[in-house]
Motif scaffolding. Sequence first.
Motif, PDB file in Angstrom:
ATOM      1  N   ASP A 102     -35.177 -27.131  49.054  1.00  0.00           N
ATOM      2  CA  ASP A 102     -35.122 -28.600  49.202  1.00  0.00           C
ATOM      3  C   ASP A 102     -33.780 -29.006  49.810  1.00  0.00           C
ATOM      4  N   LYS A 142     -40.696 -29.511  54.816  1.00  0.00           N
ATOM      5  CA  LYS A 142     -40.416 -28.378  53.936  1.00  0.00           C
ATOM      6  C   LYS A 142     -41.655 -28.066  53.097  1.00  0.00           C
ATOM      7  N   GLY A 144     -34.728 -23.456  43.655  1.00  0.00           N
ATOM      8  CA  GLY A 144     -35.207 -24.698  44.252  1.00  0.00           C
ATOM      9  C   GLY A 144     -34.414 -25.089  45.494  1.00  0.00           C
TER      10      GLY A 144
HETATM   11 MG    MG Z   1     -39.255 -26.538  44.453  1.00  0.00          MG
END
Ligand code: MG
Length: 404
Positions: free
Chosen positions: A155, A7, A152
């Motif tokens: 992730d 990632k 975020g």
């Molecule tokens: Mg991040």
Amino acid sequence: MAFVVQKFGGTSLADADRIRNVARRVVETHRAGNNVVVVVSAMGKSTDGLIELATQISDTPHPREMDMLLTAGERISMALVAMAIEAHDVPAVSFTGSQAGILTTADHGRAEILDIRAFRVRECLDEGKVAIVAGFQGVSPDSKDVTTLGRGGSDATAVALAAALGASVCEIYTDVDGVFTADPRVVPSARKLDEVTFTEMLELANAGAGVLMARSVEFGIRYNIPIHVRSSFHDGEGTWVKEETMEEPIIRGVAHDESEAKLTVKGVPDRPGVAAAVFEPMGDAGVNIDMIVQNVSSEGITDISFTVPEAQAATAVAVAQSVAADIDATGVDLDTDISKITVVGAGMKSESGVAASMFRILSDAGVNIEMISTSTIRISCVVRGDDTQAAVEALHRGLIGDAS
Ligand code: MG
Ligand code: ASP
């Protein structure tokens, strides 16, 4: 042949050069004989840019359209990364979250992954190609709409995909070298950790260590997928997040979070049911409560304080004011100038006196503690916002030790 999910965060994809650099790393991994699935974030700070643009158009953008907008960021990255990989004569195909079979709840902006039906991704790998998946997004089988997983969220996409596909590791490439004993911007002598356990990482992520989204760690725990947090700018080892580590230090790291606010409902009659009366409507309004303190009552009257994300403070105040009127409390106070300081370590389980040492260190540093909460491997204190630097530095020095 190993199977890796890689990632790449926004900073690692910020411009064409960096995208080429990402492609080079992916191609190396592929040529070394591995199956590679790449998960990408939006380029640089483009998600912030899109949010800003939306607020210029509307004060109350429809959540469905907001998700349509934000998912575009990751689509741009995925196509560019695929092109950059193909430039090395390695076949690559990009997929949106929906095409990758990432099925979520219909909660726009904070959808949860329900299932991953990654048939197309698997097919792509079986044909010897690299699969690139847009992070942070999925589709709701109920509403048929595109959703996002929360800030975020790439992730979470990465670790969940690693679990669904049976990858042996999920690599999170970022602009820092790994997970540190404290934020290096606050404590310059903070050290990169070689290893940290899943539960320690979960506590650190929830306490404001920005390096990994907490939900991604939950997937790691549930499916036992080791997560390797490492720099996209060099080949050095980063931090391994996994079930067990060689060492169990008493304190692994210090985290801080300045993004919460403290609400106090004052003059609450101390009788059964008032806590429920305050917190049930908060839950109904979707407010995330973190720490709660109820003061000792005097003459049947008490104060209840709790922390909420600053972004939800306005909602929380409105709810608290209406509850206060219902239960005959005297008023509501909002304090946004607070900071939560947390120490985390699995070794704490079998060690007594850690909380006392933390309180002593803060007191010697002249820092007043306003709220305290603990778990078996964590102690958090709310302090004045201005005391953040002093508190984190003193705790790092006293409990972890600065590198000599
Ligand atoms: Mg991040
Ligand atoms: N682009 C999204 C964000 O900025 C998701 C991510 O980067 O993981 O929050």
